[in-house]
Write an enzyme that holds these catalytic residues in place. Structure first.
Site, PDB file in Angstrom:
ATOM      1  N   HIS A 123       0.919  -1.005   0.017  1.00 15.50           N
ATOM      2  CA  HIS A 123       0.087   0.001  -0.047  1.00 15.50           C
ATOM      3  C   HIS A 123       1.014   1.353   0.039  1.00 15.50           C
ATOM      4  O   HIS A 123       1.820   1.438   0.750  1.00 15.50           O
ATOM      5  CB  HIS A 123      -0.957  -0.008   1.177  1.00 15.50           C
ATOM      6  CG  HIS A 123      -0.240  -0.130   2.705  1.00 15.50           C
ATOM      7  ND1 HIS A 123       0.091   1.004   3.126  1.00 15.50           N
ATOM      8  CD2 HIS A 123       0.153  -1.029   3.154  1.00 15.50           C
ATOM      9  CE1 HIS A 123       0.978   0.942   4.333  1.00 15.50           C
ATOM     10  NE2 HIS A 123       0.814  -0.518   4.552  1.00 15.50           N
ATOM     11  N   ASP A 124       0.566   2.304  -0.789  1.00 20.14           N
ATOM     12  CA  ASP A 124       0.978   3.716  -0.798  1.00 20.14           C
ATOM     13  C   ASP A 124       2.426   3.828  -1.394  1.00 20.14           C
ATOM     14  O   ASP A 124       2.935   4.631  -1.413  1.00 20.14           O
ATOM     15  CB  ASP A 124       0.841   4.164   0.485  1.00 20.14           C
ATOM     16  CG  ASP A 124      -0.575   4.209   1.135  1.00 20.14           C
ATOM     17  OD1 ASP A 124      -1.175   5.033   0.580  1.00 20.14           O
ATOM     18  OD2 ASP A 124      -0.549   3.663   2.206  1.00 20.14           O
ATOM     19  N   GLY A 141       4.980  -0.802   2.685  1.00 20.86           N
ATOM     20  CA  GLY A 141       4.078   0.199   2.473  1.00 20.86           C
ATOM     21  C   GLY A 141       5.011   1.498   2.351  1.00 20.86           C
ATOM     22  O   GLY A 141       5.938   1.646   3.093  1.00 20.86           O
TER      23      GLY A 141
END
Length: 262
Positions: A123-124, A141
């Site tokens: 994520h991200d 992340g």
């Protein structure tokens, strides 16, 4: 433009957008918020879900899962995205997750990348252009990978780490701190062992710039003062755009410390 071709066994939920010339192979599952560009190929058994965009001419191989929710306990179901650029090759069993509200909400992958079998983009993460992630490597992340980075097989990149343009990470390496542009990192607990000279030469970088980079690396390794102080002095003295990239990277915002020359 030729319309998209969908195999009879594939499931494309209402609302999904399929670009012209794309092919959705056997047993693929495409969610209702997915946008697929032109001439994209999903080989077979591919899952694309969430608010996911896949750029033109990308090929996704079997059993990849793109756009599932983050593997983050702080995620509470907020609407976030995965945006994948053009002409990527995403091999078997690759996973790429959407972002989180706390990380900006978008996981982003650039153009012309190669993501080999079993690798993971969390994520991200922000991944640049022409990046290669080798088999079973994992990006945690909020990582940032600039253009032309190579991550070796079975390696791991810690959350929030930045890896500068043109750097290379050897196989079976854990990277816990930021890596300067054009750096060479290897060993089980990643160590900055030099510059990615092979990559520089392959890209046709001028001999004068490579000489300047080598001198800059020596100054960062052996100069007086703290690492950032050495970088500031480099910025005052250098005439090389390549060295300037290293200086700007070191003096930029970071949530981690740096791998420094031994």
């Amino acid at each position: 433009m030729t319309p998209a071709t969908v195999h009879p066994s594939a499931i494309v939920e209402e609302g999904a957008v399929l670009g012209g010339g794309s092919y959705i192979g056997p047993f693929c599952h495409i969610g209702p918020e997915v946008v697929i560009g032109q001439n994209v190929t999903l080989k077979s058994h591919v899952v694309v879900t969430g608010q996911t965009e896949i750029g033109d001419e990308t090929t996704v191989f079997s059993f990849s899962v793109l756009g599932e929710i983050p593997q983050d306990l702080k995620f509470k179901g907020e609407k976030t995205k995965l945006v994948i650029g053009k002409r990527n090759r995403i091999r078997e069993h690759v996973t790429m997750n959407t972002g989180t509200e706390g990380g900006g909400g978008v996981t982003r992958v650039g153009d012309d990348g190669l993501f080999m079998a079993g690798c993971h983009v969390a994520h991200d993460a922000q991944v640049g252009n022409r990046v290669i992630v080798v088999n079973s490597a994992a990006l945690a992340g909020h990582c940032v990978l600039e253009d032309d980075v190579i991550i070796g097989g079975l390696s791991g990149v810690h959350q929030w780490v930045r890896i500068g343009k043109g750097a290379i990470i050897g196989a079976v390496t854990m990277v816990t701190n930021d890596v300067i542009p054009y750096g060479l990192v290897q060993a089980p607990r990643g160590k900055l062992d030099g510059l990615n000279l092979v990559g520089l030469k392959r890209r046709g970088v001028a001999r004068s710039d490579i000489t300047a980079l080598r001198a800059a690396f020596q100054m960062l390794a052996q100069g007086e003062g703290a690492f950032q102080d050495r970088a500031r002095r480099l910025g005052e003295e250098t005439q090389s755009d390549y060295v300037r990239e290293i200086v700007d990277f070191v003096l930029g915002d970071s949530d981690r410390s740096f791998l420094t020359p031994g």
